[in-house]
Write an enzyme that holds these catalytic residues in place. Structure first.
Site, PDB file in Angstrom:
ATOM      1  N   GLU A 200       0.897  -1.358   0.121  1.00 63.38           N
ATOM      2  CA  GLU A 200      -0.022   0.392  -0.020  1.00 63.38           C
ATOM      3  C   GLU A 200       1.104   0.425   0.081  1.00 63.38           C
ATOM      4  O   GLU A 200       0.547   2.704  -0.594  1.00 63.38           O
ATOM      5  CB  GLU A 200      -1.172  -0.089   0.815  1.00 63.38           C
ATOM      6  CG  GLU A 200      -2.198  -0.767   0.737  1.00 63.38           C
ATOM      7  CD  GLU A 200      -1.580  -2.080   1.635  1.00 63.38           C
ATOM      8  OE1 GLU A 200      -0.759  -2.894   1.667  1.00 63.38           O
ATOM      9  OE2 GLU A 200      -3.156  -3.162   1.600  1.00 63.38           O
TER      10      GLU A 200
ATOM     11  N   HIS B 231     -10.912  -4.493  10.012  1.00 63.01           N
ATOM     12  CA  HIS B 231     -11.080  -4.502   9.385  1.00 63.01           C
ATOM     13  C   HIS B 231     -12.737  -3.282   9.404  1.00 63.01           C
ATOM     14  O   HIS B 231     -13.856  -4.052   8.757  1.00 63.01           O
ATOM     15  CB  HIS B 231     -12.141  -6.066   8.679  1.00 63.01           C
ATOM     16  CG  HIS B 231     -10.524  -6.070   7.717  1.00 63.01           C
ATOM     17  ND1 HIS B 231      -9.887  -6.995   8.392  1.00 63.01           N
ATOM     18  CD2 HIS B 231      -9.547  -6.804   7.245  1.00 63.01           C
ATOM     19  CE1 HIS B 231      -8.588  -7.291   7.966  1.00 63.01           C
ATOM     20  NE2 HIS B 231      -9.389  -7.673   7.195  1.00 63.01           N
TER      21      HIS B 231
END
Ligand SMILES: Cc1ncc(C[n+]2csc(CCOP(=O)(O)OP(=O)(O)O)c2C)c(N)n1
Ligand SMILES: Cc1ncc(C[n+]2csc(CCOP(=O)(O)OP(=O)(O)O)c2C)c(N)n1
Ligand SMILES: [Mg+2]
Ligand SMILES: [Mg+2]
Lengths: 340, 336, 336, 340
Positions: A74, A143
């Site tokens: 990322e 998450h």
């Protein structure tokens, strides 16, 4: 980008309904058609179409030059976007779950957001970062977060939080057209929800709040998925004779506080609700600004509703108690009205 | 260059695995397999909330490594962590109860599939963030050496995870500090739906170890005995103070990345899946055990049956367990 | 394994550098040297705010690489970025004015030493975060290919920077996407005050390139011609679409990590410093140029004198420049 | 840790003065003597003693087993601390400049902060993270930030902001003794400032604000370096007959709001000041809580003073205008008093 096609703030009468995720997808596809410099990069965005199906069919139409599958990297992914944006492209990079931002925040905050300023204005960074936020799917603490308060605290960034299919499309288009780094926070629970969405491409002005429902008794300022919850609470309260006004900021950075102030000066009572933990959330900034700007108009303190101060729990029974909902909003409104 | 470990070790003594080791590996694998296939069924039946990343197909790796560890050796795991937890000895009841979100679960229902842990068994946790467990294992190894203990830490990660910064930094940190860490790459050929060839140019992840001055070895990840031998070597080396080492186990997952459903995107060919399934790690070990007389078919079947019973009991326990009380929402946010 | 480039290229034609190249390299190095030594003096005299990471000693790297680039080729740099900026052709006036925090500076006084940039010269910025420039260069290379241009991107980074995640991720990203990026590691043997042996086990950073399937070459970073040849090769390769490559230039910084003052901690021995200073890259090139008749001493001296004059003028310009107006504090936070 | 040596909230009369950074160093050294499980890891913390001299002489006393120089790998550095803490050590990891947190936030926020909760309480993570924050040294946008608002928004973390030498020592000791991950935000400009510091080891309770000066006209809540600025403003205002009360929260997570509420109920006017940008800063949370808890006691809206919404500029003339100071605090107090 100078040419902007702006649709009216509210969805015009159109029979066509789309899901939130398809509306996002359509806006992205149209923005890609509109501007050859727009491309998408991320993990499994091309061949697979994104784990949330956000990028379905785009590889077929735009091919591998404009739809890029990347390794799980990322920091390099966002950096790729920063470098490409600095060189005149309009990258859309996808972070899948917003929680992953911790591994690449430097590129977002110290590079993308500050580059124009630090460089003396020599360039722009028209980068769009898409990501899915929010709890409600039993995805647990790593998450499920809503981290808009971090990003809204960063000069140079813009942040939008689509609350329905209409805004999912329009805010995405505007984010891509904008010359600044913009984070588009989709909400995971809303992905499959449907709403009316015009077929043509349209932007929704960044930094302009939308009054989703008018009312005279309490102003409810709701972020992202909480807009729908607030509207549901409004229906319930209306049946009891209480009219609440629901404001959807749509963009949390920049934040359209004028619309909020104007509403509060009429209703004299205000509740702010978001999914993020209350402490240090956007509700704090909104409350702080309102108590300043509308001090003499408040009949009660600004009430904030957010998540309790804990990580997002896994067990659905806990998660349900954790995320604010229509019942807590309605109850908050009643509490505000009880206060003389 | 990574060393390629053959299934048969060069050292003949090392081939004399006792029947005990074979049976140990077999039992660990069967436990994982049944735990996972039952969990998959529960998920399909809509009885489990959240995500489920099944480990089926990769059992030889968890079993082979864990059979080389002591209880006080520490492991860090991944989103695909059930196999590691089962093999490290975490209770099946606590694991199922966690998947169900019950208060009797390994995380009191707070963590779910991706955060299962058991400090008493050296299971330092699954992890929802790719690569994040790597530096944590390095820290666990640091603590062991600091305290003068000879335990080691093992960190499991996928092929895809080796592209993230935390892996790189953790590997270099372990190397420069000379810590007792074994890096186990479970190379199942895919990061979600992206094949290895789409996320790195190397054929062998093990070749990345050289960037840290770390030795490495490649093993057949469908061969539990081969994994076990490589792990025993690496663990012994680390325990003796010779520093970290990387093992790349070539393996395959039999289910989808997440859940059990069919795939909407044909990212793996039917032939590829069939080829790997033909090398089912449990079948391979059973065939060998029966062939060389280490175990009889009946003995092996008995393991399946006993495990099936235990699993049924664990699921029943989980289902009968109470849910957490929302009044306890703030439990364990802070210590003290 | 990284290839070791000898100072003399195997290809005899490549040794026929025109006098023009030698003079170009010399001039770039002299400009850097004088820019930096004067900046150091200004800092010592208390006339410059902020931090100053001097590039003195490493001039052959910036000069050698930049002489192989076109104006439309892009570079990303580091905290130690002045040498790269000067060699890429950024104006000395704008650079000094920036160090002084004047509104005429390269960043309008907003960025200072660590953010000098010039988009018109392909200088995509120094950077205060170790390793952060690496993925940005990858993005610049991506943009070039996307637009069908044949420019390349070069990213400079130190030995210490190769331990951070962004380097690893950026290198792998460039490799898997096959982008025209040249990775230039300026290995000056230290990350701040930590010697290379204290932060990685490898002797050669270039060996890390193999982890990405990337070729690499090691050059004498005090030899501008050697650097130039290696850079020209790598740039030509990238420009032709053959993907990224890494160059490790072994070099040394003559000043402290930051500022010019003596060191409170003797992390480098006097002998070591003296040995490297004996191989001053400018002295080496000058000696060779005079010996083989490429340039006369007088010609070289003239470069020094002209540059000294230009620098004095640039400093005077900076000192005479106005300060930014605090009323403009919010200038350039956003576009549009 | 259960045995705590707590010193009185204010520095007792002691003649000995130390600089802020030496006070930190002494507290750390004493904590290392007190508990064999405490070690320090970071870039150039051992051989060099830290770029800010925070770790001077510690290698000599504690040796390379307990003083660890690491590569430039902040994610692995914090991860090392998390793993070691999970295994019973009490690591102190140093991030040098707070701005570098963007490269390792995942380990702080998704691992250290959430681990105890996600794991069902199975362990504690007694990790201390030290870092230097703040503007004022011409270090520009990537070396000058105050990011406490990010961290205070994260359940599971604690955050302290020493405002002087006394608190630099006491809060550091308490951070190390605490069983949770605690971030110690030293202020770069204060490093060389001096103050009275007791010689013995002492902790300062986390989550307990300190009233640095009593006054009846305005409550000023100041973070970190702003405490000294507020005290200077108080001197100036006292000469004009205005008495301000200065509250130093010391810990921003958990935040001792009770002390603030009690003060505001007496003064009826409150100003919050911090170095971080105003939008989304801690001042928002403090203002939001005060307008709620002391709604009927406020004679004026809570006033916030922070940095403008831009990255930290380099040029000293801009940086000076950027960071709040005593003049702006005094002016803010006067404005509050003008409001009827
Ligand atoms: C930092 C981060 N990025 C992305 C993800 C989403 N994600 C979860 S698993 C996965 C693939 C991991 O691949 P690999 O490491 O090979 O493990 P495998 O799933 O094959 O076991 C991805 C991208 C994540 N959890 N964390
Ligand atoms: C992410 C990050 N960590 C730490 C620092 C502090 N820092 C600045 S320069 C430096 C050393 C860099 O070493 P190297 O990459 O070898 O470059 P050199 O200074 O030798 O040119 C460090 C640790 C930083 N700027 N960014
Ligand atoms: Mg994989
Ligand atoms: Mg170096």
């Amino acid at each position: 980008m100078t040419t902007m096609t702006e649709a009216p703030a509210a969805a015009p009468g159109t029979a066509r309904k789309l899901t939130y995720v398809k509306a996002f997808n359509e806006g992205l596809a149209q923005a890609m058609r509109e501007d050859e410099n727009v491309f998408v990069a991320g993990e499994d965005v091309a061949g697979y179409g994104g784990v949330f199906r956000m990028f379905d069919n785009l590889l077929d139409e735009f091919g591998p030059r404009r739809m890029i599958d990347t390794p799980i990297s990322e920091a390099a992914l966002v950096g790729l976007g920063v470098g490409a944006a600095a060189r005149g492209l309009r990258p859309v990079v996808d972070l899948m779950f917003m929680d992953f931002i911790g591994v690449c925040l430097d590129q977002i905050v110290n590079q993308a957001a500050k580059m124009k300023y630090m460089f003396g204005g020599a360039l722009s960074v028209p980068l769009t970062i898409t990501t899915a936020s929010g709890a409600g799917l039993g995805a647990a603490a790593q998450h499920s977060q809503s981290l808009e308060a971090w990003l809204a605290h960063v000069p140079g960034l813009k942040v939008v939080m689509p609350s329905d299919a209409y805004t999912a499309k329009g805010l995405t288009v505007s984010a891509i057209r904008d010359d600044n780094p913009v984070v588009v926070m989709l909400n995971k629970v809303l992905l499959g929800s449907t709403g009316e969405v015009p077929e043509e491409i349209y932007g929704i002005p960044l930094g302009q709040a939308h009054t989703a429902r008018q009312g005279s008794d309490v102003t409810v300022i709701a972020l992202g998925r909480m807009v729908g919850e607030a509207l549901a609470a409004a229906d319930e309260l209306a049946a009891q004779g209480v009219e609440i006004e629901v404001i959807d900021p749509r963009t949390v950075q920049p934040l359209d506080t004028e619309t909020m102030f104007a509403s509060v000066r009429r209703t004299n009572r205000v509740l702010v609700v978001h999914e993020a933990v209350t402490f240090g959330g956007l509700g704090a900034e909104i409350a702080a600004q309102i108590q300043d700007a509308a001090f003499d108009h408040l009949d009660a303190p600004v009430l904030r509703i957010g998540a309790p101060f804990s990580p997002v729990p896994f067990s659905p029974v806990l998660e349900k108690a954790y995320v604010p909902d229509r019942a807590r909003i309605a109850e908050g409104c009643r509490r505000l009205l009880e206060r003389s | 260059m990574a060393q390629r470990a053959s299934t048969k070790s060069a050292d003949p003594a090392a081939n004399q695995e006792s029947a005990q080791v074979v049976k140990d590996l077999h039992e660990r694998m069967v436990r994982i397999r049944l735990f996972e296939t039952e969990a998959g069924k529960l998920m399909e039946a809509g009885r489990l909330p959240g995500f489920l990343h099944l480990y089926v197909g990769q059992e030889a790796v968890a079993a082979g490594v864990m059979a080389a560890l002591r209880d006080d050796d520490q492991i860090t795991s991944t989103h695909r962590g059930h196999g590691h937890a089962v093999a490290k000895g975490v209770g099946l009841r606590e694991m199922y109860a966690e998947l169900y979100g019950r208060v009797t679960g390994a995380c009191l229902g707070r963590g779910g599939s991706m955060h299962i842990n058991d400090l008493t068994r050296g299971m330092l946790g699954a992890n929802g963030i790719v690569g994040a467990g790597v530096p944590i294992a390095v820290g666990a190894a640091f603590a062991a050496r600091y305290k003068g203990e000879d335990s080691v830490a093992v960190t499991f990660f996928g092929d895809g995870a080796t592209n993230i910064g935390a892996f790189h930094e953790g590997a270099n940190m372990a190397a420069i500090l000379g810590l007792p860490v074994v890096f186990v790459c479970e190379n199942n050929g895919y990061a979600e739906f992206t094949p290895q060839s789409g996320h790195m140019l190397l054929a062998d992840v093990a070749d990345r170890a050289a960037a840290y001055g770390m030795p490495s070895v490649i093993v057949d990840g469908m061969d539990a005995l081969a994994v076990h031998r490589a792990a025993a070597d690496a663990v012994a080396r680390a325990r003796a103070g010779a520093g970290p080492m990387m093992i790349e186990a070539k393996t395959y997952r039999f289910y989808d990345h997440q859940g059990v459903k069919g795939l909407r995107h044909p990212y793996r060919s039917d032939e590829e899946v069939a080829e790997w399934k033909a090398r089912d790690p449990i079948d391979l070990l059973e065939a060998r055990a029966v062939a060389d007389g280490t175990a009889t078919r009946a003995e092996l079947d008995d393991v399946w049956q006993r495990t099936r019973d235990e699993i049924a009991e664990a699921i029943a326990y989980a289902e009968a367990s109470p849910l957490p009380d929302p009044a306890d929402l703030l439990l364990n946010v802070y210590s003290g």
